[in-house]
Design a protein around this motif. Structure first.
Motif, mmCIF file in Angstrom:
data_model
loop_
_atom_site.group_PDB
_atom_site.id
_atom_site.type_symbol
_atom_site.label_atom_id
_atom_site.label_comp_id
_atom_site.label_asym_id
_atom_site.label_seq_id
_atom_site.Cartn_x
_atom_site.Cartn_y
_atom_site.Cartn_z
ATOM 1 N N MET A 197 -20.506 -17.476 -0.553
ATOM 2 C CA MET A 197 -21.927 -17.447 0.164
ATOM 3 C C MET A 197 -23.049 -17.942 -0.877
ATOM 4 N N LEU A 198 -22.972 -17.930 -1.908
ATOM 5 C CA LEU A 198 -23.758 -18.196 -3.005
ATOM 6 C C LEU A 198 -23.664 -19.740 -3.403
ATOM 7 N N VAL A 199 -22.762 -20.250 -2.770
ATOM 8 C CA VAL A 199 -22.534 -21.744 -3.153
ATOM 9 C C VAL A 199 -23.086 -22.481 -1.575
ATOM 10 N N PRO A 200 -24.063 -23.533 -2.191
ATOM 11 C CA PRO A 200 -24.680 -24.231 -0.879
ATOM 12 C C PRO A 200 -23.419 -25.054 -0.244
ATOM 13 N N PHE A 201 -23.543 -25.145 1.031
ATOM 14 C CA PHE A 201 -22.756 -25.947 2.060
ATOM 15 C C PHE A 201 -21.360 -25.029 2.195
ATOM 16 N N VAL A 202 -20.821 -24.516 0.904
ATOM 17 C CA VAL A 202 -19.702 -23.547 1.042
ATOM 18 C C VAL A 202 -20.040 -22.428 1.846
ATOM 19 N N ASN A 203 -21.343 -21.818 1.776
ATOM 20 C CA ASN A 203 -21.646 -20.744 2.574
ATOM 21 C C ASN A 203 -21.699 -20.671 3.870
ATOM 22 N N ILE A 204 -21.549 -21.942 4.382
ATOM 23 C CA ILE A 204 -21.602 -22.264 5.988
ATOM 24 C C ILE A 204 -20.288 -21.795 6.568
ATOM 25 N N ILE A 205 -19.221 -22.092 5.718
ATOM 26 C CA ILE A 205 -17.797 -21.722 6.197
ATOM 27 C C ILE A 205 -17.293 -20.343 5.779
ATOM 28 N N ALA A 206 -18.148 -19.680 4.996
ATOM 29 C CA ALA A 206 -17.431 -18.475 4.244
ATOM 30 C C ALA A 206 -17.499 -17.333 5.133
ATOM 31 N N PRO A 207 -18.259 -17.039 5.928
ATOM 32 C CA PRO A 207 -17.982 -16.296 6.928
ATOM 33 C C PRO A 207 -16.812 -16.078 8.097
ATOM 34 N N VAL A 208 -16.433 -17.560 8.203
ATOM 35 C CA VAL A 208 -15.427 -17.814 9.071
ATOM 36 C C VAL A 208 -14.042 -17.467 8.297
ATOM 37 N N ILE A 209 -14.255 -18.060 7.263
ATOM 38 C CA ILE A 209 -12.846 -17.889 6.059
ATOM 39 C C ILE A 209 -12.645 -16.334 5.880
ATOM 40 N N GLY A 210 -13.692 -15.557 5.804
ATOM 41 C CA GLY A 210 -13.634 -14.141 5.640
ATOM 42 C C GLY A 210 -13.122 -13.430 6.761
ATOM 43 N N ALA A 211 -13.435 -13.667 8.027
ATOM 44 C CA ALA A 211 -13.018 -13.201 9.187
ATOM 45 C C ALA A 211 -11.565 -13.522 9.292
ATOM 46 N N ALA A 212 -11.105 -14.787 9.111
ATOM 47 C CA ALA A 212 -9.793 -15.094 9.338
ATOM 48 C C ALA A 212 -8.758 -14.516 8.330
ATOM 49 N N ALA A 213 -9.404 -14.267 7.031
ATOM 50 C CA ALA A 213 -8.561 -13.818 5.825
ATOM 51 C C ALA A 213 -8.436 -12.235 6.050
ATOM 52 N N GLY A 214 -9.500 -11.744 6.538
ATOM 53 C CA GLY A 214 -9.449 -10.074 6.822
ATOM 54 C C GLY A 214 -8.525 -9.815 7.914
ATOM 55 N N THR A 215 -8.354 -10.762 8.966
ATOM 56 C CA THR A 215 -7.670 -10.690 9.934
ATOM 57 C C THR A 215 -6.202 -10.712 9.536
#
Length: 229
Positions: A197-215
């Motif tokens: 989330m600290l990386v520009p543009f990557v921060n846009i997909i980070a929450p979705v990646i986190g939710a899928a990985a957490g699942t």
């Protein structure tokens, strides 16, 4: 710990799924709209104050251009995660159906009201913790990585909990059931996503990646237990 990185790799592999891209698109649009509304509010508020005190309105535009990006950097992860939690079921279901179909049949979708309560509580926890960390980060502002390290540590704990709870709440057997993902794994997941989330543009997909990985982390544990919470 390898389970965390395996879960993140699987999460990236599912970015092309229609259900995941739909949640990603909705989350991005709503998050950016919220910040646009904040930016407009800041500008008009400053412009009104400028005209009242005889200051050129151009200063309002300049101040807005400085303040809004700072606010986005500080608050993006909080706002983006809160928005995502309203659509978290879409991510969780996509992972369940593709990788854990037996567990998908046992899941209990959260009512919209419960999703709203979970999202608001998570946002308040994140906002409160980040505000408490702000003075510590300010003391370290003259170091190379001090402030970033402080916020990374705080959000690693917060995000690890939120990102695994999104899936766990669909399978938990009562309020007292403990999240099956170990604390070190949750913290590591939170740290990786907070770093993204600290990386520009990557921060846009980070929450979705986190939710899928957490699942993946939650359902992997439940699968090993034979589906028992």
């Amino acid at each position: 710990m390898s389970a965390v990185f395996a879960a993140i790799v699987k999460a990236f592999g599912q970015l092309g799924d229609r259900a995941v891209t739909a949640v990603l698109a909705k989350s991005i649009v709503i998050t950016l709209l919220l910040f646009a509304m904040v930016g407009a509010g800041v500008y008009f508020g400053l412009a009104g104050a400028a005209s009242r005190y005889g200051v050129a309105e151009s200063w309002a535009g300049l101040a807005t251009a400085v303040l809004v990006p700072i606010a986005m950097w500080l608050l993006f992860r909080i706002v983006a995660l809160a928005v995502l939690q309203f659509f978290a079921d879409g991510i969780v279901v996509a992972v369940e159906v593709r990788h854990y179909p037996a567990l998908a049949a046992r899941a209990r979708p959260l009512p919209l009201r419960r999703e709203a309560v979970v999202a608001i509580r998570g946002a308040m926890r994140a906002l409160g913790a980040n505000l408490l960390a702000l003075p510590v980060a300010a003391l370290l502002v003259f170091t190379a990585i001090g402030p970033a390290a402080v916020f990374l540590a705080v959000n690693a704990v917060l995000l690890g909990r939120e990102l695994t709870d999104m899936a766990w709440l669909r399978h938990a057997d009562g309020a007292d059931s403990a999240n099956p993902v170990s604390r070190p794994e949750r913290v590591l997941l939170g740290a990786v996503i907070a770093g993204m989330m600290l990386v520009p543009f990557v921060n846009i997909i980070a929450p979705v990646i986190g939710a899928a990985a957490g699942t993946h982390l939650v359902l992997r544990r439940l699968d090993a237990r034979g589906g028992k919470p």
